[in-house]
Design a protein around this motif. Structure first.
Motif, PDB file in Angstrom:
ATOM      1  N   GLU A  53       1.358 -25.031 -18.505  1.00 24.42           N
ATOM      2  CA  GLU A  53       0.619 -24.653 -19.707  1.00 24.42           C
ATOM      3  C   GLU A  53      -0.884 -24.861 -19.564  1.00 24.42           C
ATOM      4  O   GLU A  53      -1.658 -24.431 -20.411  1.00 24.42           O
ATOM      5  CB  GLU A  53       1.126 -25.464 -20.906  1.00 24.42           C
ATOM      6  N   GLY A  54      -1.280 -25.549 -18.509  1.00 22.32           N
ATOM      7  CA  GLY A  54      -2.709 -25.726 -18.288  1.00 22.32           C
ATOM      8  C   GLY A  54      -3.200 -27.143 -18.391  1.00 22.32           C
ATOM      9  O   GLY A  54      -4.394 -27.406 -18.334  1.00 22.32           O
ATOM     10  N   ALA A 108     -13.060 -25.393 -14.472  1.00 23.29           N
ATOM     11  CA  ALA A 108     -12.642 -25.120 -15.850  1.00 23.29           C
ATOM     12  C   ALA A 108     -12.509 -23.617 -16.093  1.00 23.29           C
ATOM     13  O   ALA A 108     -11.535 -23.154 -16.697  1.00 23.29           O
ATOM     14  CB  ALA A 108     -13.641 -25.733 -16.825  1.00 23.29           C
ATOM     15  N   ILE A 109     -13.485 -22.848 -15.612  1.00 25.12           N
ATOM     16  CA  ILE A 109     -13.420 -21.389 -15.782  1.00 25.12           C
ATOM     17  C   ILE A 109     -12.216 -20.823 -15.035  1.00 25.12           C
ATOM     18  O   ILE A 109     -11.513 -19.935 -15.533  1.00 25.12           O
ATOM     19  CB  ILE A 109     -14.720 -20.724 -15.292  1.00 25.12           C
ATOM     20  N   GLY A 110     -11.960 -21.347 -13.834  1.00 24.79           N
ATOM     21  CA  GLY A 110     -10.837 -20.857 -13.039  1.00 24.79           C
ATOM     22  C   GLY A 110      -9.517 -20.958 -13.772  1.00 24.79           C
ATOM     23  O   GLY A 110      -8.719 -20.006 -13.788  1.00 24.79           O
ATOM     24  N   ASN A 111      -9.256 -22.096 -14.397  1.00 26.93           N
ATOM     25  CA  ASN A 111      -7.995 -22.261 -15.116  1.00 26.93           C
ATOM     26  C   ASN A 111      -7.982 -21.506 -16.443  1.00 26.93           C
ATOM     27  O   ASN A 111      -6.920 -21.081 -16.912  1.00 26.93           O
ATOM     28  CB  ASN A 111      -7.705 -23.747 -15.335  1.00 26.93           C
ATOM     29  N   ILE A 112      -9.150 -21.313 -17.035  1.00 23.81           N
ATOM     30  CA  ILE A 112      -9.219 -20.505 -18.256  1.00 23.81           C
ATOM     31  C   ILE A 112      -8.854 -19.053 -17.964  1.00 23.81           C
ATOM     32  O   ILE A 112      -8.176 -18.395 -18.764  1.00 23.81           O
ATOM     33  CB  ILE A 112     -10.625 -20.594 -18.887  1.00 23.81           C
ATOM     34  N   ILE A 113      -9.286 -18.550 -16.821  1.00 28.60           N
ATOM     35  CA  ILE A 113      -8.944 -17.169 -16.452  1.00 28.60           C
ATOM     36  C   ILE A 113      -7.428 -16.987 -16.448  1.00 28.60           C
ATOM     37  O   ILE A 113      -6.902 -15.996 -16.975  1.00 28.60           O
ATOM     38  CB  ILE A 113      -9.546 -16.812 -15.081  1.00 28.60           C
ATOM     39  N   ASP A 114      -6.715 -17.947 -15.871  1.00 33.04           N
ATOM     40  CA  ASP A 114      -5.248 -17.879 -15.876  1.00 33.04           C
ATOM     41  C   ASP A 114      -4.718 -17.833 -17.304  1.00 33.04           C
ATOM     42  O   ASP A 114      -3.868 -17.004 -17.651  1.00 33.04           O
ATOM     43  CB  ASP A 114      -4.653 -19.108 -15.185  1.00 33.04           C
ATOM     44  N   SER A 115      -5.205 -18.756 -18.124  1.00 30.64           N
ATOM     45  CA  SER A 115      -4.690 -18.883 -19.490  1.00 30.64           C
ATOM     46  C   SER A 115      -4.968 -17.644 -20.334  1.00 30.64           C
ATOM     47  O   SER A 115      -4.133 -17.231 -21.134  1.00 30.64           O
ATOM     48  CB  SER A 115      -5.308 -20.116 -20.165  1.00 30.64           C
ATOM     49  N   VAL A 116      -6.133 -17.058 -20.163  1.00 29.58           N
ATOM     50  CA  VAL A 116      -6.518 -15.919 -20.999  1.00 29.58           C
ATOM     51  C   VAL A 116      -5.874 -14.625 -20.514  1.00 29.58           C
ATOM     52  O   VAL A 116      -5.339 -13.843 -21.315  1.00 29.58           O
ATOM     53  CB  VAL A 116      -8.054 -15.760 -21.032  1.00 29.58           C
ATOM     54  N   PHE A 117      -5.879 -14.387 -19.199  1.00 30.07           N
ATOM     55  CA  PHE A 117      -5.548 -13.055 -18.681  1.00 30.07           C
ATOM     56  C   PHE A 117      -4.181 -12.916 -18.012  1.00 30.07           C
ATOM     57  O   PHE A 117      -3.597 -11.830 -18.037  1.00 30.07           O
ATOM     58  CB  PHE A 117      -6.619 -12.615 -17.676  1.00 30.07           C
TER      59      PHE A 117
END
Length: 204
Positions: A53-54, A108-117
């Motif tokens: 889940e992140g 942080a951006i790297g894992n956000i990319i997964d979560s968003v897209f």
């Protein structure tokens, strides 16, 4: 380090992070692994495809909106970290601090990319290798799973000493976390802040 170099550094880390994740996602079935430099018990480490889940160790916020809340919180956090990086460079603060912030921001951006897209880009990885730009995505916007793959079980199937409260005598594995390039960047950034604390927060 100037702002241009900092964001080039962020971009390079993001590129490595996303290439590694997309490769694993499109070549491995969930929970599939390969041994690296050896086999089974003698392997140095494993590439083991898992999704979470992140949060660390697969932790999650319960409820229908837990994942959405976590993703939105991270986006705001990235905004704050970005400002911290810009302000630190503008003030000419220590390069140790700037490098640490850059690493944390990139991770942080790297894992956000997964979560968003990823929820809308890929189909499910259970019992099949996922495809990108699938017509049957496994999730929705802001509800993607973070791809992890590096597994270093240095000590396996050992018993915790009996004197340890609550978990004494129980089997354990060290190091049992499974992580990705973004996690490495974040951990390294925080490590720099801790180990080189005085240099980080001393004006250049």
């Amino acid at each position: 380090m100037n702002i241009k170099k900092a964001y080039i550094f962020v971009f390079i880390i993001l590129l490595i992070d996303q290439i590694s994740k997309v490769y694993v996602k499109t070549n491995f079935i969930l929970n599939e692994h390969i041994d690296v430099f050896g086999k089974e018990e003698n392997a140095w480490f494993k590439i083991l495809f898992v999704e979470n889940e992140g949060m660390a160790w697969g932790a999650q916020i319960p409820g229908d909106y837990g994942k959405l809340f976590l993703t939105i919180f991270r986006i705001f956090a990235v905004g704050g970290i970005s400002w911290w990086l810009y302000d630190s460079i503008r003030k000419g603060l220590s390069n140790y601090l700037i490098i640490a912030i850059t690493l944390i921001l990139a991770g942080a951006i790297g894992n956000i990319i997964d979560s968003v897209f990823y929820g809308v880009l890929f189909n499910d990885s259970n019992s099949q290798v996922a495809t990108i730009f699938s017509n049957e995505p496994y999730g929705t916007w802001f509800h993607g799973e973070v791809v992890d793959m590096f597994y270093f079980p240095i000590i396996k199937d050992a018993l915790m000493p009996e004197w340890v409260p609550f978990i004494g005598g129980k089997p354990f594995t060290f190091f049992n976390a499974i992580f990705n390039v973004a996690d490495i960047a974040i951990s390294t950034g925080f490590g720099i802040l801790i180990v080189f604390n005085k240099r980080c927060f001393k004006e250049a």
